[in-house]
Design a protein around this motif. Structure first.
Motif: not given
Length: 614
Positions: A133-134, A146-149, A172-177
């Motif tokens: 979780x990010x 949730x950050x799977x990458x 953004x550390x892989x965060x999609x939002x």
């Protein structure tokens, strides 16, 4: 014939005497100034880099302390650490009948508290490994997903210790939002990667990454270099840049030819010359828990030697001017050389035979005219000195006679008092004898000037004699003295008259309503640093805080207002202490409604007096 004349020889001599020293002076001045400027610049810049490294260390220490706040509240329900721990193992928190709350509110509030603790924080990312979780806080906006990458950043040294990632564009550390009004990759930042352990094991629960803007690094660096003429770099031990001036350096390694710094030295400097830079390279090692690297400063020779070239140009101009003036002066002096010197020879012959009152008029206003006047003045001065010597000898004899008379008078007074004291005993008045003895002892103590230093016991006896006279004046029932001196300090040497003036000040200022039930205490001891501490305390009215502060400032000033008698007395005592026993002596003032305390601090004392007073 011309080349053998006095005039030609004089002109040549003057020119040579001007040209050779001027040329040598210009050359040596340039090289000496250049070396002096170089040494001074190296010393100053070394201090700047050392201070900068200390500031940088303090900055990283503060970052480390703020990051470690994640461990606050261990085993406390609802704490930041507990919220991270429960994401992995719910049995790690206190058991209750209710379901575990959602950690979103805890995460957002705790990350926001951390975000507001440092204005240079750009972004905070907390990755909980157990649930991948990010938790991200950027520009005051919190996102949880949730950050799977995402893969946590590894420490380059292969350990799991916290470390600082050098400057890089933000991401953004892989965060999609998404975040409103935010475009990634624009702002340069450096990142603290801080693993969160499950205490007391070495299992990592989460990875805390804090992006910091470079503003604080810019402020620290600005104090270490001149942005217009010098260059500054902060890089880690692998050569990755944490900070540099200008643009285009973010994410780039330090690859200049001079970047191979010695690994076995904390600081130093060396000269460097290549196609890109010629000058002095100064470096300072930085070693903190989060960051290990170097501060490197480049000072070019062009900037370093600017002052040396300016001074050399000025010296060269002055040298050329001196050569021209010397040539002209040589011609003019040689023309009028012969006649004035003959007159001077005749004048000196008259002086030689004893005609000190002889006089010669200068025939010109040049150097020979000045020399003529100076010789005339010198002869007149010699004549006056001979006369003054006789007058001075007579005056010295007169002063010696007066000094002898001045020595007789105190002895006469003291002997007269002794005679009166003896008479009082014969007439059955021992009290009068005691008073006369105390007064005589005080007079003898004050008038003896052959040694300004006495033992502490002698100084205390002088104060006791003074208070005996005061007790007779005000009544023994109204005045008492407590004298408590350690035996080992009674033979220590102190300046004469340092206690009695302070006691006299107490009578003048501490008891404005009259001397009634007055108690004065004098105590002396050695502290753990073997400093002599003498404390004088009364039970008077004390003094207001404003007056106390005013007196303390007076003691620190070089000069005092002549109207402040109390300040002058205390300053006089302190000045004599420092003059005779060293600048480390001090005088401390304390006061309250219950009296005033004066403490003399004497760090250096002798065990025995240098000379006993007769």
């Amino acid at each position: 014939m011309f080349k053998h004349s006095i005039r030609s020889r004089l002109i040549a001599l003057v020119l040579l005497a001007a040209v050779i020293p001027a040329s040598v002076s210009v050359i040596f001045s340039y090289y000496f100034t250049r070396e002096s400027v170089t040494r001074q610049s190296i010393a100053q810049n070394g201090k700047l880099l050392s201070l900068g490294a200390a500031d940088l260390g303090n900055y990283f220490e503060g970052i480390d302390q703020r990051a470690s706040s994640v461990y606050s509240g261990i085993n406390v329900a609802g704490s930041f650490y507990t919220a991270i721990l429960t994401a992995k193992n719910a049995s790690g928190v206190p058991v209750s009948d209710t379901a575990l709350p959602d950690n979103r509110h805890i995460m957002s509030s705790q990350l926001y508290n951390l975000y507001t603790a440092d204005r240079s924080i750009f972004q905070i990312h907390l990755f909980i490994r157990s649930i991948r979780q990010s938790n991200t806080l950027l520009a005051g906006q919190f996102r949880q997903e949730t950050n799977l990458t995402y893969r946590p950043q590894d420490n380059p040294d292969g350990t799991n210790r916290p470390f600082v990632e050098p400057a890089h564009p933000d991401h953004q550390y892989g965060v999609k939002s998404g975040f409103s009004n935010y475009r990634p990759g624009i702002t340069p930042v450096f990142t603290l990667h801080y693993p969160v352990y499950k205490t007391p094991s070495d299992e990592i629960l989460a990875d805390l990454s804090i992006d910091f803007k470079l503003s604080e690094l810019e402020n620290i660096s600005a104090a270490m270099y001149n942005a217009g003429t010098e260059r500054l770099y902060i890089a880690d031990e692998r050569g990755q840049l944490l900070y540099a001036q200008g643009d285009g350096w973010v994410g780039q390694p330090l690859s200049e030819g001079w970047s191979g710094l010695p690994e076995d030295k904390e600081s130093g400097h060396f000269s460097w010359r290549d196609g890109n830079f010629q000058g002095i390279v100064l470096y300072q090692h930085v070693d903190t828990r989060l960051f290990q690297g170097y501060i490197v400063k480049l000072v070019s020779y062009d900037e370093l030697y600017t002052d040396a070239r300016t001074i050399t140009g000025i010296n060269t101009g002055i040298g050329v001017l001196l050569v021209a003036v010397a040539g002209i002066a040589g011609v003019l002096i040689s023309i009028s050389f012969t006649r004035p010197i003959k007159k001077l020879i005749a004048y000196t012959q008259r002086v030689q035979i004893g005609q000190l009152g002889a006089h010669i008029e200068p025939v010109s206003e040049d150097e020979f005219g000045l020399l003529t006047r100076k010789i005339t003045d010198m002869t007149r001065t010699i004549n006056d000195l001979i006369l003054n010597e006789y007058r001075l000898e007579i005056a010295n004899k007169t002063n010696e006679l007066k000094a002898l008379q001045a020595q007789v008078n105190p002895h006469f007074l003291y002997n007269a008092l002794q005679s009166i004291a003896s008479l009082s005993l014969r007439l059955g008045a021992p009290k009068i004898y005691d008073l006369i003895y105390s007064l005589g002892s005080m007079m003898r103590y004050s008038m003896t000037t052959n040694n300004p230093l006495v033992t502490l016991a002698q100084e205390a006896e002088h104060v006791e004699n003074y208070l005996i006279l005061q007790q007779e004046r005000f009544g023994a029932e109204n005045l008492s003295l407590t004298l408590d001196l350690e035996e080992r300090i009674r033979s220590m040497i102190v300046p004469k008259m340092i206690l009695q003036p302070i006691v006299e000040n107490m009578f003048k200022h501490a008891f404005p309503d009259g001397v009634q039930d007055v108690r004065i205490e004098i105590r002396g001891r050695l502290d753990e640093e073997r400093r002599l501490l003498i404390t004088l305390q009364d039970n008077g009215r004390g003094m207001p805080a404003e007056r106390l502060e005013e007196l303390r400032q007076c003691l620190d000033e070089e000069a005092l207002d002549g109207s402040d008698e109390e300040g002058i007395g205390l300053r006089n005592v302190l000045a004599r202490l420092r003059l005779q026993l060293g600048a480390g002596c001090g005088l401390l003032l304390e006061s309250s409604g219950a009296g005033t305390r004066v403490t003399l601090v004497i760090p250096r004392s002798l065990e025995e007096p240098k000379e006993e007073e007769q």
